[in-house]
Design an enzyme around this catalytic site. Structure first.
Site, PDB file in Angstrom:
ATOM      1  N   LYS A  22       0.847  -1.205   0.000  1.00  0.00           N
ATOM      2  CA  LYS A  22       0.000   0.000   0.000  1.00  0.00           C
ATOM      3  C   LYS A  22       0.882   1.254   0.000  1.00  0.00           C
ATOM      4  CE  LYS A  22      -1.675   1.661   4.020  1.00  0.00           C
ATOM      5  NZ  LYS A  22      -1.416   3.082   4.272  1.00  0.00           N
ATOM      6  N   ASN A  23       1.836   1.303   0.925  1.00  0.00           N
ATOM      7  CA  ASN A  23       2.613   2.538   1.066  1.00  0.00           C
ATOM      8  C   ASN A  23       3.510   2.807  -0.138  1.00  0.00           C
ATOM      9  OD1 ASN A  23       1.372   3.026   3.459  1.00  0.00           O
ATOM     10  ND2 ASN A  23       3.131   2.514   4.758  1.00  0.00           N
ATOM     11  N   CYS A 118      -4.739   8.470   9.636  1.00  0.00           N
ATOM     12  CA  CYS A 118      -4.902   7.876  10.965  1.00  0.00           C
ATOM     13  C   CYS A 118      -4.560   8.910  12.045  1.00  0.00           C
ATOM     14  CB  CYS A 118      -3.961   6.691  11.136  1.00  0.00           C
ATOM     15  SG  CYS A 118      -4.458   5.226  10.232  1.00  0.00           S
ATOM     16  N   ARG A 123       1.736  14.587  13.225  1.00  0.00           N
ATOM     17  CA  ARG A 123       2.085  14.425  11.809  1.00  0.00           C
ATOM     18  C   ARG A 123       2.055  15.734  11.010  1.00  0.00           C
ATOM     19  NH1 ARG A 123      -0.596   8.862   9.735  1.00  0.00           N
ATOM     20  NH2 ARG A 123       1.379   8.459   8.775  1.00  0.00           N
ATOM     21  N   ASP A 308       4.643   0.448  11.996  1.00  0.00           N
ATOM     22  CA  ASP A 308       3.394  -0.110  11.456  1.00  0.00           C
ATOM     23  C   ASP A 308       3.173  -1.565  11.861  1.00  0.00           C
ATOM     24  OD1 ASP A 308       2.812   2.288  10.299  1.00  0.00           O
ATOM     25  OD2 ASP A 308       3.276   1.704   8.253  1.00  0.00           O
ATOM     26  N   ILE A 330       8.269   6.669  16.811  1.00  0.00           N
ATOM     27  CA  ILE A 330       7.921   7.392  15.569  1.00  0.00           C
ATOM     28  C   ILE A 330       6.674   8.257  15.765  1.00  0.00           C
ATOM     29  CG2 ILE A 330       7.464   7.184  13.084  1.00  0.00           C
ATOM     30  CD1 ILE A 330      10.169   6.011  13.809  1.00  0.00           C
ATOM     31  N   ARG A 400      -8.670   0.169   4.568  1.00  0.00           N
ATOM     32  CA  ARG A 400      -7.701   1.084   3.956  1.00  0.00           C
ATOM     33  C   ARG A 400      -6.402   0.351   3.635  1.00  0.00           C
ATOM     34  NH1 ARG A 400      -6.140   5.418   7.727  1.00  0.00           N
ATOM     35  NH2 ARG A 400      -4.632   5.563   6.044  1.00  0.00           N
TER      36      ARG A 400
END
Ligand code: UD1
Length: 422
Positions: A22-23, A118, A123, A308, A330, A400
């Site tokens: 996905k990323n 999210c 961020r 993740d 993170i 997602r």
């Protein structure tokens, strides 16, 4: 809203195919804005985030078609380009910010709404803004939108990021590929998704060296052409499904998985007593006897343990023998799954960026709520190992990032079903 019902039913066995990342795909798709020739991405995952990116690119003037049941995305951007990425689409997903660099490179100006995604921390966008400013962009924040322009186009420059941001590295790579002259990005992110983007940009004619290291050198070119690129396998989906036999016992082979993209995670699984083996078709994971051992985990940029996979690893450690400490370095607010796991009988204390998990022998099924993408799947993993029934609500987060999760888990023997909302 749909829910997922899981019933723990002991060891699971079989094979799970791993989709394209996905990323990686979310960074590759905006690269279509850099060329007037078509970009074709094979091995694309079928996910709602990918549909959101298609919608965003279409709103900017790209033509996107999905072929072979969505596994191939063909994007073309030969007509007029709209420089405005609107709040209504951008708010759905933080990765929308990846259109900023390409729009600036192609048009010399762009107006991009501040992103959503999210709710796992502040961020902000400062690292992106600093990186693009180094290339000569002038960027102002006005009423929730970043207004960016250049005087005579982007110019190559040397820039050191204050933190190795994945998204800012991707924006810089795409922008610098069409800038005049040489750019050097120091303290660049080294994630496999960056290497995948650089590989695709090279196939489009870009001159990039050093991706996968913390210093990337980009020689700007006048134009990029079309290309066909296979999306790298999803290391986060891989890690998630590797935890299935780890948490319930049994043996699962994740087809298409690569341990070299996920070494720090494999090392922690090994320390916990889980066997991991690279096979010719993928990655085989098994847990034969006894409880998993407690291990400590610190999330870090690649090649460190991925943030993740922190939530999913916590689900595993809830039933480990002993006490584990997970440190999240993170995102400051990434333990929202902990209170939900507590509802299932876990024993977890959260103090700032640390979570202490005292392993319990057995989790118990409960009604729980998904709070973000990776938290959602951690609750499903916990449900697979729990006694009784677990109902995970708000699973739109899950869609997602995980394609056909209930099909993939049913195929290895899990009792899992989706209940559609009325
Ligand atoms: C990407 C991934 C996400 C993953 C994350 C870290 C995609 C689509 N998403 O997100 O799944 O969890 O990498 O591996 O690839 N930061 C700033 N200012 C900025 C940018 C970031 O302070 O301008 C901070 C963030 O708040 C966060 C940290 O840097 O604390 C990491 O962010 P970054 O590496 O940029 O992650 P994303 O690219 O958003």
């Amino acid at each position: 809203m749909d829910s997922i019902i899981v019933r723990g039913n002991g060891p699971l066995k079989g094979q799970i195919p791993i989709a394209g990342a996905k990323n990686a795909c979310l960074a590759l798709m905006p690269a279509t804005l850099l060329s007037d020739e078509p970009l074709t991405l094979t091995n694309a995952p079928r996910l709602s985030d990918i549909r959101t990116m298609s919608e965003l690119l279409a709103s900017l003037g790209a033509e996107i078609s999905t072929l072979q049941e969505g596994k191939v995305l063909a994007a073309s951007c030969h007509g007029e380009i709209n420089p405005v990425a609107d709040y209504d689409i951008v708010r759905k997903m933080r990765a929308s910010n990846l259109v900023l660099g390409p729009l600036l490179a192609r048009l010399g100006h762009a107006v991009v709404s501040l992103p959503g995604g999210c709710a796992i921390g502040a961020r902000p966008m400062d690292i992106h803004v600093d990186a693009l400013t180094a290339l000569g962009a002038e960027i102002e924040l006005k009423e929730g939108y970043l207004h960016a322009k250049t005087r005579g186009g982007l110019k190559g420059a040397t820039h050191e990021m204050r933190f190795a941001s994945v998204g800012a590295t991707e924006n810089f790579l795409m922008a610098a590929s069409l800038a005049k002259g040489t750019s050097v990005l120091k303290n660049a992110a080294r994630e496999p998704e960056i290497v995948d983007l650089a590989t695709c940009l090279r196939a489009m004619g870009a001159q990039i060296e050093g991706d996968g290291t913390s210093e990337i050198v980009i020689e700007g070119v006048d134009r990029l052409h079309g290309a066909t690129h296979p999306v790298v396998a999803d290391r986060i989906e891989l890690g998630t499904y590797m935890l299935v036999p780890a948490i319930c016992g049994g043996e699962v082979e994740c087809l298409g998985g690569r341990v070299d993209l996920i070494e720090s995670f494999c090392e922690r699984l090994d320390a916990a007593g889980i066997s991991v083996e690279q096979t010719k078709d993928g990655v085989k994971v098994s847990r034969k006897n006894g409880r998993v051992r407690a291990v400590d985990v610190v999330t870090e940029p690649f090649p460190g343990f991925p943030t993740d996979l922190q939530a999913q690893m916590m689900a595993l450690l809830c039933t480990a023998e002993g006490t584990s400490v997970l440190e999240e370095k993170i995102f400051e607010n990434r333990f929202m799954h902990a209170p939900e796991l507590l509802r299932m009988g876990a024993n977890i204390e959260v103090h700032g960026g640390h979570a202490t998990v005292h392993g319990v022998e057995k989790l118990k099924g409960a009604r729980v709520m998904a709070t973000d993408l990776r938290a959602s799947v951690s609750l499903i993993l916990a449900g697979l190992a729990a006694e009784g029934e677990t109902v995970v609500s708000r699973v739109y987060h899950l869609d997602r990032g995980y394609e056909r999760v209930e099909d993939k888990l049913s195929a290895v023997g899990a009792q899992i079903e989706r209940v559609k909302a009325d």
